[in-house]
Structures are given as structure tokens and as C-alpha cells.
Design a protein around this motif. Structure first.
Motif, PDB file in Angstrom:
ATOM      1  N   MET A   1      53.227  36.151  18.605  1.00  0.00           N
ATOM      2  CA  MET A   1      53.176  37.154  17.544  1.00  0.00           C
ATOM      3  C   MET A   1      52.493  38.417  18.071  1.00  0.00           C
ATOM      4  O   MET A   1      51.480  38.335  18.772  1.00  0.00           O
ATOM      5  N   THR A   2      53.010  39.568  17.718  1.00  0.00           N
ATOM      6  CA  THR A   2      52.486  40.836  18.208  1.00  0.00           C
ATOM      7  C   THR A   2      51.144  41.149  17.573  1.00  0.00           C
ATOM      8  O   THR A   2      50.982  41.077  16.349  1.00  0.00           O
ATOM      9  N   GLU A   3      50.152  41.502  18.400  1.00  0.00           N
ATOM     10  CA  GLU A   3      48.840  41.880  17.888  1.00  0.00           C
ATOM     11  C   GLU A   3      48.873  43.311  17.354  1.00  0.00           C
ATOM     12  O   GLU A   3      49.595  44.174  17.859  1.00  0.00           O
ATOM     13  N   LEU A   4      48.071  43.560  16.321  1.00  0.00           N
ATOM     14  CA  LEU A   4      48.055  44.860  15.650  1.00  0.00           C
ATOM     15  C   LEU A   4      46.623  45.238  15.323  1.00  0.00           C
ATOM     16  O   LEU A   4      45.815  44.389  14.919  1.00  0.00           O
ATOM     17  N   VAL A   5      46.297  46.526  15.476  1.00  0.00           N
ATOM     18  CA  VAL A   5      45.052  47.071  14.944  1.00  0.00           C
ATOM     19  C   VAL A   5      45.401  48.195  13.981  1.00  0.00           C
ATOM     20  O   VAL A   5      46.359  48.946  14.200  1.00  0.00           O
ATOM     21  N   ILE A   6      44.603  48.289  12.928  1.00  0.00           N
ATOM     22  CA  ILE A   6      44.769  49.336  11.927  1.00  0.00           C
ATOM     23  C   ILE A   6      43.631  50.330  12.098  1.00  0.00           C
ATOM     24  O   ILE A   6      42.452  49.948  12.046  1.00  0.00           O
TER      25      ILE A   6
ATOM     26  N   GLN B   1      46.922  44.161   3.831  1.00  0.00           N
ATOM     27  CA  GLN B   1      47.509  43.168   2.934  1.00  0.00           C
ATOM     28  C   GLN B   1      49.007  43.036   3.165  1.00  0.00           C
ATOM     29  O   GLN B   1      49.563  41.934   3.105  1.00  0.00           O
ATOM     30  N   ALA B   2      49.672  44.169   3.444  1.00  0.00           N
ATOM     31  CA  ALA B   2      51.100  44.102   3.759  1.00  0.00           C
ATOM     32  C   ALA B   2      51.338  43.272   5.010  1.00  0.00           C
ATOM     33  O   ALA B   2      52.311  42.508   5.083  1.00  0.00           O
ATOM     34  N   VAL B   3      50.461  43.417   6.004  1.00  0.00           N
ATOM     35  CA  VAL B   3      50.579  42.616   7.228  1.00  0.00           C
ATOM     36  C   VAL B   3      50.362  41.138   6.913  1.00  0.00           C
ATOM     37  O   VAL B   3      51.105  40.266   7.393  1.00  0.00           O
ATOM     38  N   ALA B   4      49.360  40.847   6.065  1.00  0.00           N
ATOM     39  CA  ALA B   4      49.080  39.454   5.705  1.00  0.00           C
ATOM     40  C   ALA B   4      50.238  38.827   4.938  1.00  0.00           C
ATOM     41  O   ALA B   4      50.517  37.630   5.082  1.00  0.00           O
ATOM     42  N   ASP B   5      50.931  39.636   4.150  1.00  0.00           N
ATOM     43  CA  ASP B   5      52.043  39.119   3.351  1.00  0.00           C
ATOM     44  C   ASP B   5      53.312  38.920   4.177  1.00  0.00           C
ATOM     45  O   ASP B   5      54.236  38.237   3.729  1.00  0.00           O
ATOM     46  N   GLY B   6      53.360  39.540   5.352  1.00  0.00           N
ATOM     47  CA  GLY B   6      54.512  39.381   6.237  1.00  0.00           C
ATOM     48  C   GLY B   6      54.237  38.333   7.301  1.00  0.00           C
ATOM     49  O   GLY B   6      53.320  37.536   7.202  1.00  0.00           O
ATOM     50  N   ALA B   7      55.068  38.324   8.329  1.00  0.00           N
ATOM     51  CA  ALA B   7      54.910  37.323   9.384  1.00  0.00           C
ATOM     52  C   ALA B   7      55.136  37.916  10.761  1.00  0.00           C
ATOM     53  O   ALA B   7      55.324  37.180  11.723  1.00  0.00           O
ATOM     54  N   GLU B   8      55.088  39.252  10.868  1.00  0.00           N
ATOM     55  CA  GLU B   8      55.466  39.898  12.118  1.00  0.00           C
ATOM     56  C   GLU B   8      54.296  40.151  13.049  1.00  0.00           C
ATOM     57  O   GLU B   8      54.447  40.138  14.269  1.00  0.00           O
ATOM     58  N   PHE B   9      53.101  40.399  12.482  1.00  0.00           N
ATOM     59  CA  PHE B   9      51.968  40.824  13.283  1.00  0.00           C
ATOM     60  C   PHE B   9      50.761  39.900  13.088  1.00  0.00           C
ATOM     61  O   PHE B   9      50.563  39.332  12.012  1.00  0.00           O
ATOM     62  N   LYS B  10      49.958  39.822  14.135  1.00  0.00           N
ATOM     63  CA  LYS B  10      48.650  39.194  14.053  1.00  0.00           C
ATOM     64  C   LYS B  10      47.625  40.320  14.010  1.00  0.00           C
ATOM     65  O   LYS B  10      47.448  41.051  14.993  1.00  0.00           O
ATOM     66  N   LEU B  11      46.955  40.480  12.883  1.00  0.00           N
ATOM     67  CA  LEU B  11      46.024  41.586  12.703  1.00  0.00           C
ATOM     68  C   LEU B  11      44.691  41.263  13.365  1.00  0.00           C
ATOM     69  O   LEU B  11      43.997  40.309  12.985  1.00  0.00           O
ATOM     70  N   LEU B  12      44.326  42.074  14.365  1.00  0.00           N
ATOM     71  CA  LEU B  12      43.043  41.885  15.043  1.00  0.00           C
ATOM     72  C   LEU B  12      41.881  42.447  14.240  1.00  0.00           C
ATOM     73  O   LEU B  12      40.776  41.905  14.268  1.00  0.00           O
TER      74      LEU B  12
ATOM     75  N   SER C   1      51.084  56.677  23.490  1.00  0.00           N
ATOM     76  CA  SER C   1      52.537  56.801  23.608  1.00  0.00           C
ATOM     77  C   SER C   1      53.193  56.263  22.343  1.00  0.00           C
ATOM     78  O   SER C   1      52.642  55.413  21.634  1.00  0.00           O
ATOM     79  N   ALA C   2      54.381  56.758  22.049  1.00  0.00           N
ATOM     80  CA  ALA C   2      55.074  56.370  20.817  1.00  0.00           C
ATOM     81  C   ALA C   2      55.308  54.863  20.742  1.00  0.00           C
ATOM     82  O   ALA C   2      55.299  54.286  19.647  1.00  0.00           O
ATOM     83  N   ASP C   3      55.484  54.224  21.891  1.00  0.00           N
ATOM     84  CA  ASP C   3      55.770  52.788  21.854  1.00  0.00           C
ATOM     85  C   ASP C   3      54.542  51.935  21.537  1.00  0.00           C
ATOM     86  O   ASP C   3      54.663  50.729  21.347  1.00  0.00           O
ATOM     87  N   ARG C   4      53.359  52.533  21.457  1.00  0.00           N
ATOM     88  CA  ARG C   4      52.175  51.784  21.010  1.00  0.00           C
ATOM     89  C   ARG C   4      52.157  51.613  19.501  1.00  0.00           C
ATOM     90  O   ARG C   4      51.460  50.733  18.974  1.00  0.00           O
ATOM     91  N   TYR C   5      52.910  52.449  18.805  1.00  0.00           N
ATOM     92  CA  TYR C   5      52.812  52.436  17.350  1.00  0.00           C
ATOM     93  C   TYR C   5      53.769  51.429  16.731  1.00  0.00           C
ATOM     94  O   TYR C   5      54.942  51.363  17.085  1.00  0.00           O
ATOM     95  N   ALA C   6      53.245  50.660  15.796  1.00  0.00           N
ATOM     96  CA  ALA C   6      54.051  49.705  15.033  1.00  0.00           C
ATOM     97  C   ALA C   6      54.609  50.379  13.783  1.00  0.00           C
ATOM     98  O   ALA C   6      54.114  51.419  13.345  1.00  0.00           O
ATOM     99  N   THR C   7      55.624  49.765  13.208  1.00  0.00           N
ATOM    100  CA  THR C   7      56.135  50.137  11.888  1.00  0.00           C
ATOM    101  C   THR C   7      55.895  48.950  10.969  1.00  0.00           C
ATOM    102  O   THR C   7      56.362  47.845  11.251  1.00  0.00           O
ATOM    103  N   VAL C   8      55.139  49.169   9.895  1.00  0.00           N
ATOM    104  CA  VAL C   8      54.781  48.085   8.979  1.00  0.00           C
ATOM    105  C   VAL C   8      55.574  48.257   7.689  1.00  0.00           C
ATOM    106  O   VAL C   8      55.466  49.288   7.015  1.00  0.00           O
TER     107      VAL C   8
END
Length: 229
Positions: free
Chosen positions: A1-6, A18-29, A86-93
Motif C-alpha cells: 500500500m502506498t504511504e501518504l503524508v498530509i 478521514q477520506a484516506v481512512a474510508d478508502g483503501a488506497e493509502f497508508k497514512l503515516l 516533483s509532480a509525481d510526489r503528489y497523490a490524488t485523494v
């Protein structure tokens, strides 16, 4: 699972968590925030790891920047410029209850919260905040750094230019443009084009005053990103 920081630990950041927690795409660090009083604490059970520049020590993690409010809706743009990722560091939630048709595009660093709808051929740029229950209809264009508060409705072919802020419950008529770094007040009805760098309120919306200094500064420095064409 892809790691994410907000980046940020205020209201928008908490909603995104909360949107991240409700989904299944990211692991929120965790959150990153420049308020030292928050470092080492938790926000809604999510740790605040340190200041925003700590993102450079987490090269494997994707990022979303979740800051800004009506008094300073240019904050996201300033942080993007400061961090120089870089643009590729950014996630779309995108919250799992959001309805985004296959003909729509959503750029990096953007967040779509619960129950928003993008109907057909909608284009959303980078680092855009779309709050709950927003409806973007056919051929709408939302440029980079725009903020769309809860319950906003955009008619077909409307355009929000770079950094525009549209307050809760506002209505924007089809084919209408809200200019760069302008702000539309909550509950307003926009029936004609809003020039860049202004605050419009009311129904029908009319000019109240010039935008606040942070927005005007960004309007004078259009190097953060270019408009969608």
C-alpha cells in the motif's frame, strides 16, 4: 500500500485524513505542520510527525497539501513553491463516495471529499480542494489551487481560474468564469464573470472589495502554475 503524508493538521487536513481512512488506497503515516506545539501529538488519532520540511526525509511517501481558508486561500500555492517537490510526489485523494465519471480528469495533489460529483468532461487541475457535496457539471474547468467549499454547484462550462475560492453553498451560472485568486462568498449566486483578484458576495453576486493581500500577491506572481487550456 502506498504511504501518504498530509501537510497541514487543521480542518481540511483532518477531513482528508478521514477520506484516506474510508478508502483503501493509502497508508497514512501522519500529518506535517509548522506549528511546533503540535509536534509529537495526535490529531483525531493521527500523529503529527513534525514540520512541513520533514517531507524531504520521507522520499518514499506521497504527499497532499491540505492548508488554506477564506482568509488566506493562497497558502497551498506558497507551500507548493516552498517545498519544490516533483509532480509525481503528489497523490490524488478521492473519497470512495465521490462520483467521478470516466471522462473527467483530476490533477496531482487534489482532494475530492465525500459525496461530490463530477458529471462529464470535467477537468480539475493540481492542488484543488473540493469539499463535500460539490457538484461540477459537464465541461467545467477548475484550475490549480482553487478551493470549492461544501455544497457549491457549478453550471455547465463554468471555469474557476487559478486559486479561485468559492464559498459554501454558492451557485455559479453556466458558462461563467471566476477569475484567478478571487473569492465568492458563501451562498452567493454568480450570474456573470468575476474579474481576477476580487471578492464578490450576494445574490446576485456583486463586487465587495479587492481580495486580501496574500491572494493579490499570488495574482502578481503567476509562476506557481499555468492555467488549464
Amino acid at each position: 500500500m502506498t504511504e501518504l503524508v498530509i501537510i497541514g493538521a487543521g480542518g481540511f487536513a483532518r477531513e482528508t485524513a478521514q477520506a484516506v481512512a474510508d478508502g483503501a488506497e493509502f497508508k497514512l503515516l501522519g500529518h506535517l505542520d509548522d506549528n511546533p506545539a503540535l509536534h509529537g501529538t495526535e490529531v483525531d488519532g493521527v500523529p503529527v510527525l513534525g514540520g512541513c520540511d520533514l517531507v524531504h526525509d520521507l522520499p518514499g511517501a506521497r504527499v497532499v497539501i491540505c492548508v488554506g481558508n477564506p482568509r488566506d486561500h493562497a497558502a497551498r500555492a506558497r507551500l507548493v513553491r516552498r517545498l519544490a517537490l516533483s509532480a509525481d510526489r503528489y497523490a490524488t485523494v478521492i473519497h470512495p463516495t465521490a462520483a467521478v465519471s470516466s471522462t473527467c480528469e483530476v490533477g496531482p495533489g487534489s482532494v475530492l471529499l465525500a459525496h461530490c460529483a463530477l458529471t462529464a468532461a470535467v477537468r480539475v487541475g493540481a492542488h484543488v480542494a473540493v469539499m463535500p457535496h460539490v457538484v461540477l457539471t459537464h465541461d467545467d474547468v477548475v484550475e490549480d489551487y482553487a478551493t470549492i467549499a461544501s455544497g457549491v454547484r457549478l453550471g455547465g462550462g463554468a471555469r474557476l481560474e487559478q486559486g479561485a475560492y468559492v464559498g459554501s453553498g454558492a451557485l455559479v451560472r453556466e458558462g461563467t468564469t471566476v477569475g484567478a485568486w478571487s473569492l465568492v462568498g458563501m451562498g452567493s449566486a454568480v450570474l456573470g464573470d468575476v474579474p481576477p483578484g476580487e471578492v464578490w458576495v450576494g445574490s446576485p453576486a456583486r463586487r465587495l472589495r479587492a481580495a486580501d493581500t496574500p491572494a493579490l500577491d499570488e495574482l502578481a506572481s503567476p509562476t506557481v502554475g499555468g492555467p488549464l487550456t
